[in-house]
Design an enzyme around this catalytic site. Structure first.
Site, PDB file in Angstrom:
ATOM      1  N   HIS A 134      -1.053   5.747  -2.939  1.00 32.58           N
ATOM      2  CA  HIS A 134      -1.734   4.606  -3.557  1.00 32.58           C
ATOM      3  C   HIS A 134      -3.155   4.963  -3.990  1.00 32.58           C
ATOM      4  CE1 HIS A 134       1.136   1.281  -2.528  1.00 32.58           C
ATOM      5  NE2 HIS A 134       1.569   2.242  -1.717  1.00 32.58           N
ATOM      6  N   CYS A 146       4.209   5.244  -5.806  1.00 31.08           N
ATOM      7  CA  CYS A 146       5.054   4.777  -4.715  1.00 31.08           C
ATOM      8  C   CYS A 146       6.485   4.537  -5.201  1.00 31.08           C
ATOM      9  CB  CYS A 146       4.431   3.535  -4.076  1.00 31.08           C
ATOM     10  SG  CYS A 146       5.066   3.175  -2.427  1.00 31.08           S
ATOM     11  N   GLU A 182      -5.122   3.053  -5.691  1.00 35.01           N
ATOM     12  CA  GLU A 182      -5.983   1.870  -5.565  1.00 35.01           C
ATOM     13  C   GLU A 182      -6.479   1.720  -4.131  1.00 35.01           C
ATOM     14  OE1 GLU A 182      -2.490   0.428  -3.627  1.00 35.01           O
ATOM     15  OE2 GLU A 182      -2.742   1.644  -5.420  1.00 35.01           O
TER      16      GLU A 182
END
Length: 393
Positions: A368, A259, A370
């Site tokens: 992302h 990001c 995660e």
């Protein structure tokens, strides 16, 4: 939502005014108006530091159904400036819930508004772009509120990583019974709780460092790898992060960014960044890996992107989509650190979603891995980071 809530008003900088019912905190708030397309994960959205300075509208019609629990927080507080929904849940229905969404917003002083026109709002933002806005439960004159909106700061030039970062370093160790394989220095530009936990589960001891940490301080931790996290604001305003990343690249330590960290890598190797019209906010963005042709459904939260290198510009499809670019067609481009390549693109709008250096152990993606609450298509990027550290020892 109870009809006894206060009258509230949402005003955009173009003068668009939407009236509704206030919920959460009572008062007035300003920020950049964006929309999030996730059907789930409102708690993770609220507590994602990347939303600092933004008023977030949810496109899913019912928000708050499962309340707020103590396990799914992505940071220690709510970071959104304001919250816009179509219909807040009247009750929380989950055995994990500890309190309602309304109670949590009230406790943290976050002003929300329920409006019937979230679809119209989303279409307005798609057509005209993200813009400054305000939510107020105390003002009844749109013109006066608009004056304050126009006097509020925009996102371009905003240095927000300094605001959301940890003030002090801390360590996230692998869980009991997991062997520590690597030491990772993670630069917190707005890191989410799920990120170091994902790395720790893979045997990485993660030392989380403040955003303004220098390259010398990073390297003093003797890391096997360095991670630059997600975060809010304009990457062009985070020159300190660019400088520290260049120091890590000079040292040849394996590097992984996501990001904002991806945008910082782009600037560190000489690319420009620019503001997207309305950004990518949600959990359903299709991204193609150009080396394999595989498409991942990914979680995004960013309003800026890396500009195409000149060598790749002619490969862009008319209209801005890269869906028909053959896998592997991306030509390397030169940087001060040797050759680099675009590795991933967004199939909705052709935005650069990943780059890697070919002569240094460094790569980054603009989404992302995660992915709390999901999807988890890209979680293997943490394994790729581990493999990179393993091969460069």
């Amino acid at each position: 939502m109870s009809s006894t809530g206060p009258d509230a008003m949402l005003v955009l900088e173009d003068g668009t005014t939407l009236r509704g019912t206030g919920f959460g905190g009572h008062g007035e708030t300003f920020g950049e108006m964006v929309f999030n397309t996730g059907m789930s994960g409102y708690q993770e959205t609220l507590t994602d530091p990347s939303y600092c300075g933004q008023i977030v509208a949810m496109t899913a019609p019912h928000i708050g159904n499962t309340g707020i629990n103590d396990e799914d927080q992505e940071s220690h507080r709510i970071w959104v400036s304001g919250y816009v929904v179509r219909e807040p849940a009247r009750i929380a229905s989950s055995w994990r819930a500890r309190r309602s969404l309304d109670a949590e917003l009230k406790a943290q002083g976050i002003t929300g508004i329920a409006i019937p026109g979230t679809r119209a709002l989303t279409m307005r933002l798609r057509e005209h772009g993200a813009m400054r806005a305000a939510v107020s439960t105390v003002e009844d004159d749109p013109a006066r509120l608009l004056d304050r909106v126009l006097a509020s700061p925009g996102m371009t030039g905003a240095d927000l990583a300094r605001i959301v970062t940890t003030p002090h370093p801390y360590t996230v160790a692998p869980p009991a019974g997991t062997r520590t394989r690597f030491r990772v220095a993670a630069v917190d530009l707005g890191i989410k709780n799920a990120t170091p936990l994902n790395m720790a589960a893979r045997g990485m001891e993660v030392r989380v460092l403040p955003a303004t940490v220098t390259a010398q301080e990073i390297l003093a931790t003797d890391p096997d790898g360095v991670f630059f996290a997600n975060g809010p604001g304009d990457p062009a305003a985070a020159g300190y992060a660019v400088a520290s990343m260049r120091g890590v690249l000079d040292a040849g330590v394996p590097l992984f960014g996501i990001c904002l960290g991806s945008q910082i890598l782009s600037r560190a190797v000489g690319l420009d960044t620019y503001k997207l019209r309305y950004g990518h906010h949600g959990v359903n963005q299709p991204v193609m890996d150009l080396s394999t042709g595989k498409v991942y459904i990914t979680s995004h939260n960013h309003g800026f992107a890396a500009a195409l290198p000149p060598e790749a510009a002619e490969l862009r499809e008319p209209g801005g989509a890269w869906a028909h670019v053959p896998p592997g067609a991306r030509e390397p481009f030169d940087t001060p650190y040797g050759a680099a390549a675009v590795t991933h693109v967004n199939l909705n709008d052709g935005v650069v979603e990943g780059i890697k250096l070919l002569d240094r152990p460094a790569f980054a993606v603009q989404y992302h891995p995660e992915a709390a609450p999901g999807p988890h298509d890209a979680v293997d990027l943490f394994d790729q980071f581990a493999a990179l550290m393993d091969t460069t020892r």
